[in-house]
Scaffold this motif. Structure first.
Motif, PDB file in Angstrom:
ATOM      1  N   PRO A 250      54.650  57.719  52.874  1.00 36.43           N
ATOM      2  CA  PRO A 250      53.305  58.230  53.023  1.00 36.43           C
ATOM      3  C   PRO A 250      52.698  58.709  51.958  1.00 36.43           C
ATOM      4  O   PRO A 250      51.287  58.713  51.866  1.00 36.43           O
ATOM      5  N   THR A 251      53.501  59.143  51.041  1.00 37.11           N
ATOM      6  CA  THR A 251      52.974  59.773  49.621  1.00 37.11           C
ATOM      7  C   THR A 251      52.810  58.961  48.406  1.00 37.11           C
ATOM      8  O   THR A 251      52.639  59.740  47.559  1.00 37.11           O
ATOM      9  N   SER A 252      53.079  57.850  48.465  1.00 36.45           N
ATOM     10  CA  SER A 252      53.359  56.936  47.322  1.00 36.45           C
ATOM     11  C   SER A 252      51.990  56.172  46.743  1.00 36.45           C
ATOM     12  O   SER A 252      51.981  55.860  45.683  1.00 36.45           O
ATOM     13  N   LYS A 253      50.977  56.230  47.616  1.00 36.65           N
ATOM     14  CA  LYS A 253      49.722  55.488  47.152  1.00 36.65           C
ATOM     15  C   LYS A 253      48.851  56.169  46.220  1.00 36.65           C
ATOM     16  O   LYS A 253      48.334  57.233  46.696  1.00 36.65           O
ATOM     17  N   GLY A 254      48.952  55.683  45.027  1.00 36.36           N
ATOM     18  CA  GLY A 254      48.256  56.562  44.114  1.00 36.36           C
ATOM     19  C   GLY A 254      46.746  55.461  43.999  1.00 36.36           C
ATOM     20  O   GLY A 254      46.237  54.913  44.913  1.00 36.36           O
ATOM     21  N   GLN A 255      45.931  56.126  42.907  1.00 39.14           N
ATOM     22  CA  GLN A 255      44.679  55.211  42.831  1.00 39.14           C
ATOM     23  C   GLN A 255      44.605  53.903  41.958  1.00 39.14           C
ATOM     24  O   GLN A 255      45.764  53.744  41.665  1.00 39.14           O
ATOM     25  N   ARG A 256      43.792  53.200  42.436  1.00 36.99           N
ATOM     26  CA  ARG A 256      43.842  51.949  41.754  1.00 36.99           C
ATOM     27  C   ARG A 256      43.917  51.944  40.225  1.00 36.99           C
ATOM     28  O   ARG A 256      44.497  51.337  39.600  1.00 36.99           O
ATOM     29  N   GLY A 257      42.838  52.904  39.447  1.00 32.34           N
ATOM     30  CA  GLY A 257      42.944  53.351  38.143  1.00 32.34           C
ATOM     31  C   GLY A 257      42.440  52.067  37.277  1.00 32.34           C
ATOM     32  O   GLY A 257      41.338  51.482  37.710  1.00 32.34           O
ATOM     33  N   PHE A 258      42.934  52.119  35.946  1.00 31.95           N
ATOM     34  CA  PHE A 258      42.173  51.218  35.051  1.00 31.95           C
ATOM     35  C   PHE A 258      42.027  49.638  35.456  1.00 31.95           C
ATOM     36  O   PHE A 258      43.213  49.108  35.692  1.00 31.95           O
ATOM     37  N   ILE A 259      41.100  48.992  35.438  1.00 34.13           N
ATOM     38  CA  ILE A 259      40.838  47.532  35.578  1.00 34.13           C
ATOM     39  C   ILE A 259      39.896  46.645  34.571  1.00 34.13           C
ATOM     40  O   ILE A 259      39.393  47.537  33.998  1.00 34.13           O
ATOM     41  N   TYR A 260      40.145  45.687  34.444  1.00 35.56           N
ATOM     42  CA  TYR A 260      39.044  45.100  33.584  1.00 35.56           C
ATOM     43  C   TYR A 260      38.328  44.180  34.577  1.00 35.56           C
ATOM     44  O   TYR A 260      38.864  43.149  35.240  1.00 35.56           O
ATOM     45  N   PRO A 261      36.922  44.008  34.360  1.00 32.34           N
ATOM     46  CA  PRO A 261      36.236  43.115  35.153  1.00 32.34           C
ATOM     47  C   PRO A 261      36.091  41.581  34.554  1.00 32.34           C
ATOM     48  O   PRO A 261      35.163  41.207  33.693  1.00 32.34           O
ATOM     49  N   TYR A 262      37.335  40.891  34.462  1.00 31.79           N
ATOM     50  CA  TYR A 262      37.361  39.473  33.708  1.00 31.79           C
ATOM     51  C   TYR A 262      36.252  38.647  34.041  1.00 31.79           C
ATOM     52  O   TYR A 262      36.074  37.773  33.145  1.00 31.79           O
ATOM     53  N   ARG A 263      35.998  38.690  35.137  1.00 36.55           N
ATOM     54  CA  ARG A 263      34.953  37.517  35.619  1.00 36.55           C
ATOM     55  C   ARG A 263      33.573  37.574  34.397  1.00 36.55           C
ATOM     56  O   ARG A 263      33.320  36.509  34.229  1.00 36.55           O
ATOM     57  N   ILE A 264      33.247  38.773  34.110  1.00 35.84           N
ATOM     58  CA  ILE A 264      32.316  38.929  33.343  1.00 35.84           C
ATOM     59  C   ILE A 264      32.322  38.382  31.783  1.00 35.84           C
ATOM     60  O   ILE A 264      31.480  38.041  31.066  1.00 35.84           O
ATOM     61  N   ALA A 265      33.757  38.230  31.530  1.00 34.00           N
ATOM     62  CA  ALA A 265      34.264  37.870  30.050  1.00 34.00           C
ATOM     63  C   ALA A 265      34.624  36.439  30.301  1.00 34.00           C
ATOM     64  O   ALA A 265      35.369  35.806  29.525  1.00 34.00           O
ATOM     65  N   SER A 266      34.168  35.765  31.520  1.00 35.77           N
ATOM     66  CA  SER A 266      34.401  34.353  31.840  1.00 35.77           C
ATOM     67  C   SER A 266      35.977  33.905  31.540  1.00 35.77           C
ATOM     68  O   SER A 266      36.232  32.958  30.999  1.00 35.77           O
TER      69      SER A 266
END
Length: 425
Positions: free
Chosen positions: A96-112
């Motif tokens: 129950p305590t293992s879920k952290g935040q999503r954190g760093f991502i990249y919006p790849y779609r805008i880079a085609s």
């Protein structure tokens, strides 16, 4: 290149429809060409940082609170975030305590280029993408190795933290960081609902602006708007970070289609942005593209690999670093690539020198030309570089098994006790 990226997108779409069932128990007898006995984390006893990592993981597995940050860097396998997301899901559901935040991502779609299926980005306006792995591209890159450039007047962007993933516990966030060229003031960032912004913080060294929100969300819309009409006005999107107050495991992927060590060295702000974090585990899965080039130079590969190791150690000297040997692959779909064996030797030498561990997926696959068998059994597509849905599932489950077995052995726990807890959760 377009055909290859289409393949990734199809893999992503189909993979997201598959339930997360542990596969190794059902396929072990079916694929005799796999070297199942080689599925171990090597040199882990000589790497003291791993014992610290396993202690922290064990606290979380038992329901305690710890902040654990895992980074996983690679090429197209990691940009697609298929087997890495499977690992993320396993680890973030083990208690129950293992879920952290999503954190760093990249919006790849805008880079085609192909976006992982587990989050989504919608946008308007004309953006142009630049990847560090394309020689002719030249732009400022950060940790993601991808930058999208916008030169028009306004663009609306909606980020959804949850999309087609099989993760039952949805991610949410009450802070968002936008990494961009904040050395320029030609553009400003606005929100559709300005009332949701409680506080703003700017970091000029790592080039981001952080917005604290008045409520917790799963999706957010903002716009990039030009405020100065200069001839060379442009906005450089270098990444996003979706943050909340959860402790637990955070699993960050850094992946660029076609990336090698030399290409990542072109990312001028890589180190400044990595220094924002203190990785507990850093998994290095770079190498397939290095071996793909006919002018592959072993000493250059060794030096570039070592540079990345030293950069990680700057961010956290106690970080557990796992070096993974790239999979066996074919060169231009025609010939098995002998250069992977050279990289394998270099990786072992670097691991011993720096007291790091190795997961030798090349050996586990079956060694030289084993990709032929994986392809014939529909575990790899025709390129014999990437993997099918089932192939990626097997790869993820093998790495999970190897990590948990080392964890159990290091802390003298009952064999398969951690693994069984995770896969049965």
């Amino acid at each position: 290149m377009k055909h290859r990226e289409l393949l990734y997108c199809l893999l992503l779409l189909s993979f997201s429809l598959i339930a997360q069932d542990y596969t190794l128990d059902t396929v072990r007898t079916k694929y005799s060409f796999v070297n199942w006995e080689a599925n171990k984390i090597k040199f882990v006893k000589k790497a003291p940082s791993f014992k610290k990592l396993f202690h922290k993981l064990d606290v979380v597995a038992k329901g305690g609170k710890e902040d654990i940050h895992i980074f996983h860097i690679g090429g197209s396998h990691i940009q697609a975030d298929i087997y890495s997301n499977r690992l993320r899901t396993y680890l973030q559901h083990m208690s129950p305590t293992s879920k952290g935040q999503r954190g760093f991502i990249y919006p790849y779609r805008i880079a085609s280029t192909n976006n992982p299926s587990n989050y989504n980005v919608e946008f308007d306006g004309e953006w142009k993408g630049y990847r560090c792995s394309i020689r002719k591209d030249s732009v400022a890159w950060g940790m993601s190795g991808v930058t999208a450039v916008f030169k028009d007047s306004i663009s609306n962007i909606k980020v959804k933290a949850n999309y087609r993933g099989y993760d039952a516990q949805h991610y949410n966030f009450n802070k968002i960081r936008i990494f961009y060229d904040n050395w320029s003031n030609d553009y400003e960032i606005y929100f559709k609902e300005n009332s949701i912004i409680a506080n703003t913080k700017i970091n000029k060294k790592a080039h981001y602006i952080e917005f604290t929100l008045t409520k917790t969300l799963e999706e957010l819309e903002f716009c990039i708007q030009r405020v100065i009409n200069a001839e060379n006005s442009e906005f450089l999107m270098m990444g996003l970070e979706l943050m909340n107050d959860n402790s637990g495991i955070e699993y960050t992927t850094i992946g660029v289609n076609g990336a090698s060590f030399d290409y990542y060295s072109r990312c001028h702000y890589f180190e400044e942005q990595l220094m924002l974090y203190k990785p507990d585990l850093f998994i290095v899965s770079v190498g397939t593209n290095d071996a793909y080039h006919p002018d592959f130079r072993p000493e250059s590969y060794r030096a570039s690999y070592e540079d990345l190791i030293l950069t990680v150690q700057k961010a956290n000297p106690d970080c557990a670093v796992l070096l993974t040997v790239p999979n066996d692959s074919y060169y231009k779909k025609q010939h098995p690539n002998p250069r992977t064996r050279i990289m394998q030797k270099i990786i072992y030498e670097l691991a011993e020198k720096h007291k790091m561990a190795v997961w030798d997926f090349y050996e586990i696959m079956g060694g030289f030309n084993s990709s032929r068998d994986w392809y014939q059994h529909k575990l790899m597509p025709k390129d014999r570089i990437h993997f099918t849905q089932l192939g990626y599932r097997i790869k993820a489950d093998l790495l999970l098994q190897a990590i948990t077995n080392s964890w159990e052995e290091s802390l003298q726990l009952e064999h398969n006790s951690v693994l069984n807890q995770i896969i049965n959760e």
